[in-house]
Design a protein around this motif. Structure first.
Motif, PDB file in Angstrom:
ATOM      1  N   ASP A 268      22.276 -98.652 -34.418  1.00 41.40           N
ATOM      2  CA  ASP A 268      22.555 -97.491 -33.889  1.00 41.40           C
ATOM      3  C   ASP A 268      24.074 -97.264 -34.193  1.00 41.40           C
ATOM      4  O   ASP A 268      24.377 -96.221 -34.596  1.00 41.40           O
ATOM      5  CB  ASP A 268      22.235 -97.483 -32.681  1.00 41.40           C
ATOM      6  CG  ASP A 268      22.406 -95.913 -31.795  1.00 41.40           C
ATOM      7  OD1 ASP A 268      21.767 -95.116 -32.352  1.00 41.40           O
ATOM      8  OD2 ASP A 268      23.421 -95.812 -31.279  1.00 41.40           O
ATOM      9  N   TRP A 271      24.580 -96.445 -37.613  1.00 44.33           N
ATOM     10  CA  TRP A 271      24.285 -95.114 -37.922  1.00 44.33           C
ATOM     11  C   TRP A 271      25.560 -94.174 -37.315  1.00 44.33           C
ATOM     12  O   TRP A 271      25.849 -93.240 -38.094  1.00 44.33           O
ATOM     13  CB  TRP A 271      22.918 -94.682 -37.037  1.00 44.33           C
ATOM     14  CG  TRP A 271      22.742 -93.477 -37.119  1.00 44.33           C
ATOM     15  CD1 TRP A 271      23.026 -92.552 -37.807  1.00 44.33           C
ATOM     16  CD2 TRP A 271      21.421 -92.569 -36.454  1.00 44.33           C
ATOM     17  NE1 TRP A 271      22.340 -91.148 -37.700  1.00 44.33           N
ATOM     18  CE2 TRP A 271      21.492 -91.347 -36.839  1.00 44.33           C
ATOM     19  CE3 TRP A 271      20.668 -93.208 -35.453  1.00 44.33           C
ATOM     20  CZ2 TRP A 271      20.566 -90.605 -36.324  1.00 44.33           C
ATOM     21  CZ3 TRP A 271      19.913 -92.255 -34.952  1.00 44.33           C
ATOM     22  CH2 TRP A 271      19.709 -91.149 -35.101  1.00 44.33           C
ATOM     23  N   GLN A 272      25.927 -94.366 -36.145  1.00 44.87           N
ATOM     24  CA  GLN A 272      26.961 -93.793 -35.748  1.00 44.87           C
ATOM     25  C   GLN A 272      28.169 -93.647 -36.707  1.00 44.87           C
ATOM     26  O   GLN A 272      28.878 -92.472 -36.900  1.00 44.87           O
ATOM     27  CB  GLN A 272      27.275 -94.235 -34.307  1.00 44.87           C
ATOM     28  CG  GLN A 272      28.425 -93.151 -33.814  1.00 44.87           C
ATOM     29  CD  GLN A 272      27.943 -91.932 -33.157  1.00 44.87           C
ATOM     30  OE1 GLN A 272      26.689 -91.749 -32.372  1.00 44.87           O
ATOM     31  NE2 GLN A 272      28.420 -90.928 -33.739  1.00 44.87           N
ATOM     32  N   ALA A 282      19.364 -91.125 -40.482  1.00 44.22           N
ATOM     33  CA  ALA A 282      18.413 -91.220 -39.212  1.00 44.22           C
ATOM     34  C   ALA A 282      17.890 -92.387 -39.110  1.00 44.22           C
ATOM     35  O   ALA A 282      17.352 -93.009 -39.933  1.00 44.22           O
ATOM     36  CB  ALA A 282      17.398 -90.232 -39.013  1.00 44.22           C
ATOM     37  N   VAL A 283      18.084 -93.352 -37.866  1.00 45.66           N
ATOM     38  CA  VAL A 283      17.626 -94.531 -37.934  1.00 45.66           C
ATOM     39  C   VAL A 283      16.633 -94.693 -36.600  1.00 45.66           C
ATOM     40  O   VAL A 283      17.071 -94.305 -35.514  1.00 45.66           O
ATOM     41  CB  VAL A 283      18.804 -95.696 -37.680  1.00 45.66           C
ATOM     42  CG1 VAL A 283      18.250 -96.789 -37.409  1.00 45.66           C
ATOM     43  CG2 VAL A 283      19.660 -95.535 -38.950  1.00 45.66           C
TER      44      VAL A 283
END
Lengths: 439, 439
Positions: A268, A271-272, A282-283
């Motif tokens: 996450d 991803w950020q 999108a994960v």
């Protein structure tokens, strides 16, 4: 067939005004004829889809458009253009999931029809042929195969699929269903394409947004920058060691739940970071579970099974995340003494929408005062097939509440009208100096 | 009954040498008579436990010890002391889980017997009465109730339990099983204690380690600092919102898997911080799962169900973690838009072992050159019942491979001998200046 005459209704002098009342009437008829208390059902190559195809054919013929079908029963409704240049195609599918909504798919076809009706009402021809395409069998829930209609149109639907995939419920093979609908599977089997990518100047797919972005941001439409590709590990696992929760110190634990949680949190964060750097991504860890019958509240978990879905418009970003996954997992394996087993990777290639078309539509939305934003498309659509064939391709998202594939889809006709207005303007000016870069 | 005579075998002049060959012979007999191909089974108030009680009683009587039972059939084997001061009790249980190992429980009773035999062999009396206690029904897998024997000895086993809890397998009530074993449930129902805490100077429970610490660190014994209490949420949940994994941006997701993963990782960090600060703690999320039939690899997860087990020797540390859980969960709820529901809290109170006894045993291990470390006990033991009654209580862990409650328990007799040596030294010097602080 089409003769010049005076425009009947215009918001701007000389502008083509899409026929929203036509679209609105057809949405109502679709709901009445293919819906029930549980929602809308328009089975691929089944009754509901056929009703929808018959309806739009009927209306197109009334408008003086030319109707054709290919061997897979895709429907092409053409308003002849002023010149013979590569055509503008506007389209989407007319099937739905079982107990779905009225707008997913249909909105794209009816938007095309509303724009064509606008040209007819104005007594004008589009600059090039304008073909409204009603694609068959897009919802893979029925046959478990993707993009059946559009792939058939380009000659890439295989005999194996015609014979091997069966429709959910009645277990009829895809080939039998196509032939029953009036198609010609013998021709599909030759692999000969019906559509020539070189003869298509633009494929434009209007579609309701299936996510919540436009509602959240108060925007009627979105200009899709790309259809995300993906890599997926549907059957991944983390192997640790079961141990007594009270008697096993932190330093010697091999805790599958902790290790998997670290992976989720660190993926996450990755991803950020990529999103902050402007990348589309999108994960999702949609499933994650300890093993029933093995795991207990008083045991350190020895195993989790989980699924990972990574999507991006951009192949390179997928590659970056694929590398991040290995790097992060490798570090966690070292730290936590566990072993990750990701299993087979599946996925799809991203499809970029045409930047020049997007840019032109952005100009038009501003000129028409239609609030819009660039947006990524996370789900698969027929537009991806056209883009991969080298056709300049675009999608317009229309604001929609409650997601899609359910009876609660809620697109407002006013938003649909704004999308149609932008599309009409794009068609009207297609091939002019403004849009020269797009083709 | 016991007369002074010359010591027969000594490693140090005047030292009591535990009779390891006696213990070794009894371990073998226990394995032969209560074991089978699937492991050891000594059912609480059943045949295997009775065989074990009869064996140790027989040996104690041979040693000239006094044998008594209470109303719950706990067995007390006493070697009379030089003075009438509060007794030393050494004991543990003789039942096992089904298909368990030979050492869990039995090692404590046989250690006591070996030490008593050492006094007998040396022709010496212990400073005070030395009572080896064989506790009944410690393994809660049989009756689903904790510490049946030791609680009955202190008068805290209830009539509800006698009538209401049934043995796994044959569904015989606890009361019926006790009476069948020769007990007196009418007396148990009066709540009158058999043991008087004030008359017990020390309860010492030797036990195999059920975790891997001593094996990992190459130490034969551990000195238990406390029996961990706990708070538990066996049925916690995180409520998010299911959403399309491709179409739902990061900023609007309410992802239950991500939120739960953050909780796991942050609770682990809180554990690490408290452990670094010298606190005893164990935090375990042993079960965590998305909902089958709802979750999918292509959906943001809308719910997880999970279990949390937090253990510490120290009630205050449990309170700190209880507050941490609320604080961390509250922050994640804000960040991730989810809602945690922890459900009912269950748990138990920690039991501190007696610091003076631990200190004395630490001195003895050094003097005897027995490598040892302080260690926390994560599982429940009868020693916790004695500690909560105000009895000065200690536990000695003996190195053991492969955990407990399985046929692969592997305690080496050399390690058992080292534990017995330390315990013998403690008994021998009990009440002297060295140990005055302990009582």
């Amino acid at each position: 067939m089409i003769h010049a005459s005076e425009p009947t209704a215009l918001t701007r002098p000389g502008a083509i005004v899409p026929d929203i009342s036509l679209a609105s009437r057809l949405f109502d008829e679709l709901r009445r004829r293919t819906g029930g208390p549980g929602g809308i059902t328009r089975t691929s190559y089944g009754l509901g889809e056929q009703i929808a195809h018959d309806m739009v054919r009927r209306e197109a013929l009334r408008l003086g458009m030319r109707a054709e079908t290919d061997a897979a029963c895709n429907l092409y409704l053409t308003l002849e253009g002023e010149t013979g240049g590569p055509a503008i195609m506007i389209g989407s599918h007319l099937d739905s999931v079982p107990s779905g909504g009225n707008f997913d798919g249909a909105a794209g076809v009816l938007a095309g029809l509303a724009v064509a009706a606008g040209f007819v009402a104005a007594g004008r021809r589009p600059p090039v042929d304008l073909t409204v395409m009603a694609v068959r069998a897009e919802e893979s829930t029925w046959f478990g195969a993707s993009y059946i209609g559009s792939r058939a149109a380009f000659g890439t639907l295989t005999s194996d699929e015609l014979d091997g995939v069966l429709r959910a419920g009645d277990r009829i093979s895809l080939g039998a269903a196509i032939d029953a609908a009036g198609g010609d599977t013998a021709r599909i089997r030759t692999g000969q394409p019906y559509l020539d990518p070189a003869r298509i100047g633009l494929f434009l797919e209007p579609h309701i947004e299936q996510g919540p972005v436009l509602v959240a941001e108060g925007l009627p439409i979105g200009l899709v920058t790309g259809i995300r590709g993906s890599f997926r590990h549907r059957h991944a696992a983390c192997h640790g060691t079961y141990a007594h929760s009270g008697a096993t110190p932190k330093s010697v634990r091999q805790d599958a739940v902790l290790a998997t949680s670290r992976l989720v949190v660190e993926m996450d964060a990755a991803w950020q970071a990529l999103q902050d750097a402007g990348r589309d991504l999108a994960v999702t860890f949609g499933q994650s579970a300890t093993v029933p019958g093995e795991a207990a509240f008083s045991k350190v978990a020895g195993r989790t099974d989980f699924a990972l879905d990574v999507r991006s418009e951009d192949s390179e970003t997928l590659d970056v995340m694929r590398a991040e996954l290995r790097r992060i997992a490798g570090r966690i394996e070292q730290q936590e003494g566990v072993r990750f087993e990701f299993g087979p990777e599946t996925g799809s290639t991203p499809a970029k929408m045409n930047p020049a078309v997007i840019a032109e539509m952005a100009v038009l939305t501003e000129r028409l005062d239609v609030p819009a934003r660039a947006i990524s498309c996370g789900a698969g659509h027929d537009a991806a097939v056209f883009a991969r064939q080298g056709v300049p391709t675009a999608m317009v998202f229309i604001r929609n509440r409650n997601g899609s594939h359910n009876p609660d889809e809620a697109m407002e006709i006013a938003d649909f009208a704004k999308a149609a207005e932008v599309i009409a303007a794009l068609c009207e000016t297609w091939g002019s100096a403004d849009t020269a870069a797009a083709a």
